[in-house]
Design an enzyme around this catalytic site. Structure first.
Site, mmCIF file in Angstrom:
data_model
loop_
_atom_site.group_PDB
_atom_site.id
_atom_site.type_symbol
_atom_site.label_atom_id
_atom_site.label_comp_id
_atom_site.label_asym_id
_atom_site.label_seq_id
_atom_site.Cartn_x
_atom_site.Cartn_y
_atom_site.Cartn_z
ATOM 1 N N LYS A 21 1.126 4.621 6.866
ATOM 2 C CA LYS A 21 0.444 5.461 5.871
ATOM 3 C C LYS A 21 1.011 6.879 5.951
ATOM 4 C CE LYS A 21 -2.696 2.474 4.398
ATOM 5 N NZ LYS A 21 -1.906 1.332 4.960
ATOM 6 N N SER A 63 0.818 -1.226 0.000
ATOM 7 C CA SER A 63 0.000 0.000 0.000
ATOM 8 C C SER A 63 0.848 1.271 0.000
ATOM 9 C CB SER A 63 -0.936 0.010 1.217
ATOM 10 O OG SER A 63 -0.214 0.218 2.401
#
Lengths: 172, 172
Positions: free
Chosen positions: B130, B93
């Site tokens: 993230k 991701s």
DNA sequence: TTTTTTGATTATTGTAACAATTATCAAAAA
DNA sequence: TTTTTGATAATTGTTACAATAATCAAAAAA
């Protein structure tokens, strides 16, 4: 006065039954560094916790659920200090191998430079990072960026292989 | 018999005129580690050479021309041991930030998690990496991979910010 | 005068030595 | 059979010591 034990072979505290399993010797250490040195001797100075991402944790102690163990960067990345060095990467020619401009490369001289390894080579006086391709007795240095051309290594080139890149350290 | 010098203030070897500039004290060290410890005290145990790539070198000593200095990974990557830990990255991701599956992330708790930093967060019991986006009082966790959706952080989510990723260590 | 040598002085250093502690064995006691 | 106890010897943190090193200022030399 009873006699217990007695002078005999095998009596007494055994040799090597100390913390390190070997004899110690007093060494003068600057006072402010004594604690640091004691941790270092037990290889804990930079043994920091390692957690796993992408896993779910329960309660009551989520941190423990993620914990994988302890890790020391030098111990983990530097197998043999005398055979290891670093190279600062320049340019974008290896971008698809995850090597960006300014990244720090960990290089091991003692790893064999086989086909497919990312290597540090000096070619005609310039130090570069490329992927090594060896096939049918010929060698190429392949960039990992379509904008750069492969380099065929010829006999007349002044090339010297420095080592194999084992890790890329990329600052964010 | 002549009198030279004499008992007086300022005579004698000055305090702090030793190797470390401070008093030392004997500490017992296992014999096999004495040399390693002495190097460590002088912070040289893992101070390995750092070379610059992409530069041209002359003769007769090309290696010296590339040399930038010496570097210790722990000292370079771990500013404060008590505030630093590692996280093993999982998934793709964050691929566009140069974070691949299996990479080792160096995380610093003491760095402020401002807008744009790559952070380690636990969201509803799962630890993830993230990019943090903060705007108009709202927070998002942005993947760096078009295949993954952004995550808006809501009040009801059980989130905890662990720290800011300072470096990505990518094995080749 | 200026520079070099010398002796006095005190911090540093590597290691020996010491007392206190610890680990182990085997006889004695339970 | 299990636990306790005394003897024994390695270990350990620290102190102590002699040798060394660094510095100052007087004395000697230039």
């Amino acid at each position: 006065m009873n006699i217990r034990g007695g002078k005999r072979k095998g009596a007494g505290r055994p040799k090597g039954s100390n913390l390190y399993g070997e004899p110690t010797q007093p060494v003068r250490i600057p006072k402010s560094q004594i604690e640091r040195v004691l941790r270092f001797v037990q290889e804990r100075e930079y043994a920091l916790p390692l957690y796993a991402s992408g896993v779910s944790a329960g309660f009551p102690s989520p941190a423990d659920d993620y914990l994988e163990g302890a890790l020391d960067l030098n111990a983990h990345l530097v197998r043999e200090p005398t055979a290891t060095f670093f190279v600062r990467a320049r340019g974008e020619s290896m971008i698809d191998a995850g090597i960006h401009d300014g990244d720090l490369l960990v290089v091991d001289r003692s790893v064999e430079a086989t086909d497919g390894k990312v290597v540090i080579v000096s070619v005609n006086g310039e130090l570069t990072v490329k992927r090594l391709r060896r096939d049918k007795g010929k060698s190429w240095l392949l960039p990992e960026n379509p904008d750069y051309p492969p380099i065929a290594l010829n006999e007349e080139d002044e090339t010297h292989l420095w080592g194999v890149v084992t890790n890329v350290i990329h600052p964010l």
